[in-house]
Design an enzyme around this catalytic site. Structure first.
Site, PDB file in Angstrom:
ATOM      1  N   GLY A   1       0.780  -1.236   0.000  1.00 35.35           N
ATOM      2  CA  GLY A   1       0.000   0.000   0.000  1.00 35.35           C
ATOM      3  C   GLY A   1       0.806   1.278   0.000  1.00 35.35           C
ATOM      4  O   GLY A   1       0.304   2.309   0.453  1.00 35.35           O
TER       5      GLY A   1
ATOM      6  N   SER B   1      21.717 -14.783  10.167  1.00 35.34           N
ATOM      7  CA  SER B   1      20.779 -15.011  11.271  1.00 35.34           C
ATOM      8  C   SER B   1      20.582 -16.487  11.608  1.00 35.34           C
ATOM      9  O   SER B   1      19.943 -16.805  12.613  1.00 35.34           O
ATOM     10  CB  SER B   1      19.420 -14.369  10.944  1.00 35.34           C
ATOM     11  OG  SER B   1      18.866 -14.951   9.787  1.00 35.34           O
TER      12      SER B   1
ATOM     13  N   LYS C   1       9.711 -13.011  11.456  1.00 31.71           N
ATOM     14  CA  LYS C   1      10.184 -14.318  11.916  1.00 31.71           C
ATOM     15  C   LYS C   1       9.307 -14.853  13.044  1.00 31.71           C
ATOM     16  O   LYS C   1       8.978 -16.055  13.082  1.00 31.71           O
ATOM     17  CB  LYS C   1      11.637 -14.209  12.374  1.00 31.71           C
ATOM     18  CG  LYS C   1      12.614 -13.928  11.237  1.00 31.71           C
ATOM     19  CD  LYS C   1      14.027 -13.721  11.754  1.00 31.71           C
ATOM     20  CE  LYS C   1      14.998 -13.431  10.600  1.00 31.71           C
ATOM     21  NZ  LYS C   1      16.371 -13.196  11.080  1.00 31.71           N
TER      22      LYS C   1
END
Length: 800
Positions: A385, A705, A748
């Site tokens: 958006g 990560s 996550k």
């Protein structure tokens, strides 16, 4: 050897020293077997052709002297390259023309002019001498012709077309025209046309080599047709240009007469009326002081330019742009914060940070009217958006909106405009947008700023540095206007999917607002409030006729879409709406309202397209659950580690990137260095290979990560302690065992929630990001934080 200009022919004809050696046609047997060979650089001589030649080199001059002193016969052969002064045998074509010297004239500049007549086609045999000039044996080529009807038709066709060429080509002499009319022999006609047609040297040489008359005419016919077509088109263009010029002159005289009549009658001509109108607009237009000064100067200049001149239109268009820009015209801002917040909430769900920043800007405007507009950059994945939010901002502020798409833009002039010296010059897109919205304080949406390119025409990103700098854009100068324009009151909103491609200097000028991907709950609310009503309206259905349950929308999101935004979701809703409309129209007895439930999605859309990874009970050592980030949201990753007989190697599979491979090496090195404290037996380490695999091998994976999850999987393997089945991990590790922060925490954790995991272990320095996780998710998933591996392993592994 070159062909001199036509003036030389008259010199030879009038010269007392030149003797007329013309004689009847020479028979083939009267030509000697050996002829001196003269190379020609820019002319091909045909039998029956009389041509002037300029001889400059000493060997060639000696050749001419010997020929004139003897029987006056020589061979004329085209050179393969015209820049060779003294050609060797290999520099000449194998066919030429036996010729006779008609006249010769020597000049004081040590050059010789000769007039030669072509006699017969010859094939050049072996060269018998090269000093002082070339001599070669020749073979006279017999002209092969017949009296067939086909040959006669070819000759007549070529002759008729050449007659048309003669009419269109004034350069051809009268003698050529007469000769062409009276030549009936097909071979002689072909040679005459080839000698006078505008052909390349190679094409003429090929015609000279062709001794079969029928083949020669066949080769010549398309060349004549092409030349006729070119001359016809050229004649047409010349007539049109002449007609246009005469019309322009006629129009000019008529306009002058009209002006003279109007002056006698006391009336004003149209150009005077236009200039008076422009002067009035300049005085009433509230231009800036500098713009008004330039406009008056250009108007005075316009008065001196003839109305019919091209420069008049250029100057008139420039004044039109200058006068019609909104130099001092602005729209009043809506300063009602409550109403602005209502507009933003009605059109967009969530996005709290962006809405708060815009309301803060509105509040400051209410306190201080003259405020420089901020440069906002909305960064987020596709479909969240960003573009529609810019439209909502304009509506909430009560301002007009100008949208400029920067995707694929490569020309700096698109931003700064073209200088007026160029034909068809225009201002840049910024100035064009301001004229279109007719206000100097609009909201200008610069869409896809990360897709700007650059090439030889410049770098648009460099041009945007001034536009998007609040300290400089108050004096923005477009190349076309060449007058400063104040852009400081414009609210610029830029959108991008990524920050990395944006020029660093440009990125420094932007106030970045990140739009994260939507959660499933947020997508359900967006679909309920916005997407479903819009699609029902577009398909002519009312809300009470077709209904979607929340369970249907949730399953549609999880099983049929995989995206960060809601574009694909809207397309799937549109598909359901179309199918529902068809069912209602084709079966009037369908029960209303038609409720589309989760179980009916298979009938409407087919089987589920996507399957989310779900956690499973970990029953073996060496398996851990990691968390990853993708542009479409978070994902869980299964880290699998095992060992086997080998030589101590580390094997990594699963399409891992370099950073992830380094994380695995770092995890292994740390565990080996801390083996004693972790009670890991290293006595037989060198006799085993370690294999780490991350499933979904076709999907590339990278990033730091996964460091904690890889370390936990290895620790589980070495200590033979299983990892807790309800735990997922993310975080980067260092060789000292520190756990470093990573990004994408919200996505996550949402992925962990979808997989029905109960706990996530995060870096301590990511505790601040935990607050961004929706409250409903924080109630389902417990967040634990660790800043060192020593804290991590007890949280992740079962006790011994």
């Amino acid at each position: 050897m070159t062909s001199p200009d036509t003036e030389f022919i008259s010199i030879l004809d009038a010269s007392a020293g030149g003797a007329d050696l013309a004689s009847p046609k020479v028979a083939a047997k009267s030509l000697p077997e050996i002829l001196p060979i003269l190379g020609l650089s820019d002319i091909v001589v045909f039998p029956g052709m009389v041509a002037p030649l300029l001889v400059e080199s000493a060997p060639s001059i000696r050749l001419i002297d010997d020929v004139v002193a003897g029987d006056r016969f020589l061979g004329l052969v085209l050179q393969r390259r015209e820049d060779i002064e003294n050609p060797a045998p290999e520099d000449l074509w194998p066919h030429g023309c036996a010729a006779r010297v008609l006249k010769m004239l020597k000049f004081p500049d040590n050059t010789v002019r000769v007039l030669v007549e072509g006699l017969r086609r010859v094939h050049i045999g072996a060269y018998v001498s090269q000093d002082p000039y070339l001599s070669a044996k020749i073979e006279v080529l017999k002209e092969a012709d017949d009296e067939s009807l086909e040959l006669a038709a070819l000759a007549r066709n070529v002759q008729l077309q050449f007659q048309e060429i003669i009419k269109l080509s004034p350069a051809l002499s009268e003698q050529v025209k007469i000769t062409a009319l009276n030549t009936e022999h097909p071979g002689k006609l072909a040679d005459l046309i080839a000698a006078n047609l505008n052909l390349s040297l190679e094409e003429r040489q090929h015609l000279l080599e062709t001794n079969v008359v029928k083949d020669r005419l066949t080769r010549l016919l398309p060349l004549v047709s092409k030349e006729l077509e070119v001359l016809t088109l050229g004649s047409k263009i010349q007539k049109e240009v002449a007609s246009s010029m005469s019309k322009s002159q006629r129009d000019f005289f008529l306009r002058e007469q009209i002006r003279a009549i109007q002056r006698e009658l006391g009336e004003s001509d149209p150009s005077t009326l236009e200039i008076n109108t422009l002067r009035e607009q300049i005085e009433k237009g509230q231009l800036s002081e500098e713009a008004a000064k330039v406009a008056r100067k250009e108007l005075d200049r316009l008065q001196q330019i003839p109305f019919s001149a091209a420069e008049y239109t250029v100057t008139r268009n420039y004044l039109d742009w200058l006068i019609n820009l909104p130099w001092s015209k602005s729209t009043a801002d809506k300063l009602d914060l409550t109403d602005a917040a209502r507009v933003l909430d009605e059109q967009h769900f969530g996005l709290t940070k962006v809405k708060d920043r815009l309301l803060e800007y509105l509040a400051v405007i209410k306190l201080k009217r003259k405020l420089k507009g901020p440069i906002l950059c909305l960064v987020g994945p596709p479909g969240v958006g960003k573009t529609t939010l810019g439209q909502s901002v304009a509506e909430a502020l009560g301002r007009k909106l100008g949208r400029i798409s920067l995707g694929g833009m490569r020309d700096e002039a698109e931003i700064r405009g073209h200088r007026r010296t160029y034909v068809g010059a225009l201002p840049g897109r910024i100035i064009q947008s301001l004229r279109r919205v007719e206000t100097n304080n609009p909201v200008i949406l610069l869409d896809e700023i990360d897709k700007v390119g650059s090439d030889f025409r410049g770098d648009p990103a460099a041009a945007l540095l001034e536009v998007l700098d609040p300290q400089q854009n108050s004096n923005f100068t477009d190349h076309y206007l060449d007058v400063p324009f104040d852009l400081s009151r414009v609210l610029f909103i830029t959108t991008a999917n990524w920050l990395d491609p944006i020029h660093p200097a440009l990125r420094d000028r932007l106030e970045v607002l990140e739009l994260p991907s939507y959660t499933t709950s947020e997508k359900v609310q967006i679909a309920r409030r916005h997407l479903v009503p819009r699609q029902l309206e577009e398909h002519g259905l009312k809300r009470k006729v077709v209904r979607f349950s929340d369970a249907t929308l949730r399953r549609l999101i999880e099983d049929y879409t995989r995206e960060a935004g809601v574009r694909q979701l809207e397309r799937e809703i549109a598909t359901l709406t179309r199918k529902a409309a068809r069912r209602i129209i084709s079966s009037p007895v369908v029960q209303q309202p038609l409720i589309i439930g989760p179980e009916s999605l298979v009938d409407y859309l087919g089987y589920a397209r996507y399957f989310s990874e779900t956690a499973e009970e970990i029953k073996e050592v060496g398996i851990a659950v990691g968390l990853g980030w993708t542009p479409t949201g978070g994902e869980i990753l299964f880290i699998e580690a095992t060992r086997m007989q080998g030589k101590g190697k580390l094997i990594l599979t699963g399409s891992l990137g370099d950073v992830m491979k380094e994380s695995a090496q770092t995890a292994l090195s740390y565990l080996r260095s801390q083996a004693k404290s972790l009670r890991i037996d290293l006595s037989s380490f060198d006799s085993f290979d370690i294999h780490i695999h991350i499933p979904a091998g076709a999907t590339p994976k990278d990033g730091p990560s996964a460091g904690t999850s890889i370390l936990v999987a290895l620790a589980s393997l070495f200590t033979e302690r299983r990892v807790r089945s309800d735990v997922a991990l993310t975080g980067e590790i260092s060789l000292r065992g520190r756990i470093l922060p990573v990004g994408g925490i919200k996505e996550k954790v949402l992925a962990a929630s979808r997989a029905r995991l109960k706990q996530v272990i995060l870096p301590e320095r990511n505790r601040k990001d935990w607050e961004e996780v929706p409250a409903e998710v924080r109630q389902k998933v417990k967040g634990r934080f660790a800043q060192h591996v020593s804290e991590l392993i007890p949280l992740a592994l079962h006790p011994r």
